[in-house]
Enzyme design. Structure first.
Site, mmCIF file in Angstrom:
data_model
loop_
_atom_site.group_PDB
_atom_site.id
_atom_site.type_symbol
_atom_site.label_atom_id
_atom_site.label_comp_id
_atom_site.label_asym_id
_atom_site.label_seq_id
_atom_site.Cartn_x
_atom_site.Cartn_y
_atom_site.Cartn_z
ATOM 1 N N LYS A 80 0.837 -1.212 0.000
ATOM 2 C CA LYS A 80 0.000 0.000 0.000
ATOM 3 C C LYS A 80 0.864 1.251 0.000
ATOM 4 C CE LYS A 80 -3.526 -2.180 2.900
ATOM 5 N NZ LYS A 80 -4.069 -2.129 4.261
ATOM 6 N N ARG A 101 14.187 -8.870 6.242
ATOM 7 C CA ARG A 101 14.864 -9.069 4.950
ATOM 8 C C ARG A 101 14.226 -8.138 3.941
ATOM 9 N NH1 ARG A 101 16.428 -14.546 1.907
ATOM 10 N NH2 ARG A 101 18.005 -14.385 3.529
ATOM 11 N N HIS A 129 24.516 -10.095 4.708
ATOM 12 C CA HIS A 129 23.652 -11.131 5.271
ATOM 13 C C HIS A 129 24.324 -11.622 6.558
ATOM 14 C CE1 HIS A 129 20.926 -14.326 5.772
ATOM 15 N NE2 HIS A 129 20.868 -14.799 4.541
HETATM 16 C C1 NCD Z 1 21.264 -16.770 0.653
HETATM 17 C C2 NCD Z 1 20.661 -15.388 0.520
HETATM 18 O O1 NCD Z 1 19.461 -15.228 0.693
HETATM 19 O O2 NCD Z 1 21.435 -14.479 0.303
HETATM 20 N N1 NCD Z 1 20.406 -17.696 1.198
HETATM 21 C C3 NCD Z 1 20.281 -17.781 2.549
HETATM 22 O O3 NCD Z 1 19.855 -16.869 3.210
HETATM 23 N N2 NCD Z 1 20.685 -18.905 3.146
HETATM 24 C C4 NCD Z 1 21.906 -17.222 -0.582
HETATM 25 C C5 NCD Z 1 21.073 -17.331 -1.820
HETATM 26 O O4 NCD Z 1 19.913 -16.977 -1.844
HETATM 27 O O5 NCD Z 1 21.659 -17.798 -2.801
#
Ligand code: NCD
Length: 306
Positions: A80, A101, A129
């Site tokens: 939205k 995320r 990450h």
């Molecule tokens: C990874 C990501 O999301 O960056 N996966 C994960 O979190 N284990 C790697 C990927 O998506 O290839």
């Protein structure tokens, strides 16, 4: 209040304590089974994920806490037009800690700036990450018995692979590490990373062929070529099967080399390698739960008595 945006947010000593806690959780899970009773974890995932989201949820449930959240942007108010800053203010009223995320680099950091609760970056675009890196470091520490004094090859999509970026930065703080970056020229590791290694005088090589460096490696970190980060399908199709780790290539490696992969795997590791005791990517997933349990406890400031 503390957030986790980048693995470097924790000092090496703080990481050691976190990994000691994760070891204790592995050995004595019952001791921690009620540690987060009455606490809630929100998982706000604007980008698809199976293992990271479920790993966080499993971690919180194993601590006796509860979880809520959404697993794609379409089912959240982002559809939205709500900003992450507003969303996190709202989530702060619903939960005690949030794992986020987002496909945009830096979005969890923006959220953290407005948040009333600790925010964990669960992957932001092609950037970082950190919890995958904590998983990788704990796996290496547990199975190799040390962090430092090894040659690690990182193979695949080193341009867009956020897991590789986070891991290289984190390992650069330990001693006697040599990096070998194995990628096609189009998917080379970004300059900001090689600049950092230059500045710190950390040895690295960039190679194209995996076979060439196999015998030198103590660790091989395989990664997926990430279709979703390519601008055109043709480039993806050309590069997606550039590397396939199979039993032939494994026969060139040391007896005690370990193969890690953040998963999901597509074609880059052939399934026949799964039976090789050096393939530890499924064990790695289990370490990911222990380290996320340790992280949740640490960010919530919860100490469990002996
Ligand atoms: C990874 C990501 O999301 O960056 N996966 C994960 O979190 N284990 C790697 C990927 O998506 O290839």
């Amino acid at each position: 209040m503390r957030h986790l945006m980048n693995p470097l947010d924790f000092t090496v000593e703080e990481l050691d304590s976190l990994f000691d806690l994760a070891d204790d959780i592995e050995k004595h899970p019952d001791k921690y089974a009620h540690a987060c009773e009455g606490k809630k974890l929100a998982t706000c995932f604007y980008e698809p994920s199976t293992r990271t989201r479920l790993s966080f949820e499993s971690a919180m449930l194993s601590l006796g806490g509860q979880v809520l959240g959404f697993s794609d942007a379409a089912s959240s108010s982002a559809s939205k037009g709500e900003s992450v800053s507003d969303t996190i203010r709202v989530i702060s009223c619903f939960a005690d800690i949030c794992a986020m995320r987002h496909p945009k680099e830096g979005a969890p950091m923006v959220a953290a700036g407005k948040s009333g609760i600790p925010v964990i970056n669960a992957g932001d675009g092609g950037h970082q990450h950190p919890t995958q890196t904590l998983t990788d470091l704990l796996t290496i520490r547990a199975l190799k018995g040390r962090l430092g004094n090894f040659t690690i090859g990182l193979c695949g999509d080193l341009k867009f692979g956020r897991t590789a970026h986070s891991l290289i930065e984190a390992l650069a703080r330990y001693s006697d590490i040599r990096f070998i970056f194995i990628s096609p020229p189009e998917l080379k590791v970004p300059d900001y990373i090689t600049d950092m290694l230059h500045k710190k005088n950390i040895p690295y090589e960039e190679v194209i062929r995996l076979e060439e460096c196999m015998p030198d490696l103590d660790l091989l970190y395989m990664t997926r070529v990430q279709r979703e980060r390519f601008f055109n399908e043709e480039d993806y199709v050309r590069l997606k099967d550039f590397y396939i780790l199979d039993t032939n290539k494994m026969s060139l490696a040391r007896e005690d080399m370990l193969v890690l992969h953040p998963l999901p795997r597509v074609n880059e590791i052939s399934v026949e390698v799964d039976d090789d005791p050096r393939a530890v990517y499924f064990k790695q997933v289990q370490y990911g739960v222990y380290v996320r349990m340790a992280l949740i406890l640490t960010l919530l400031g919860i100490k469990v008595a002996e």
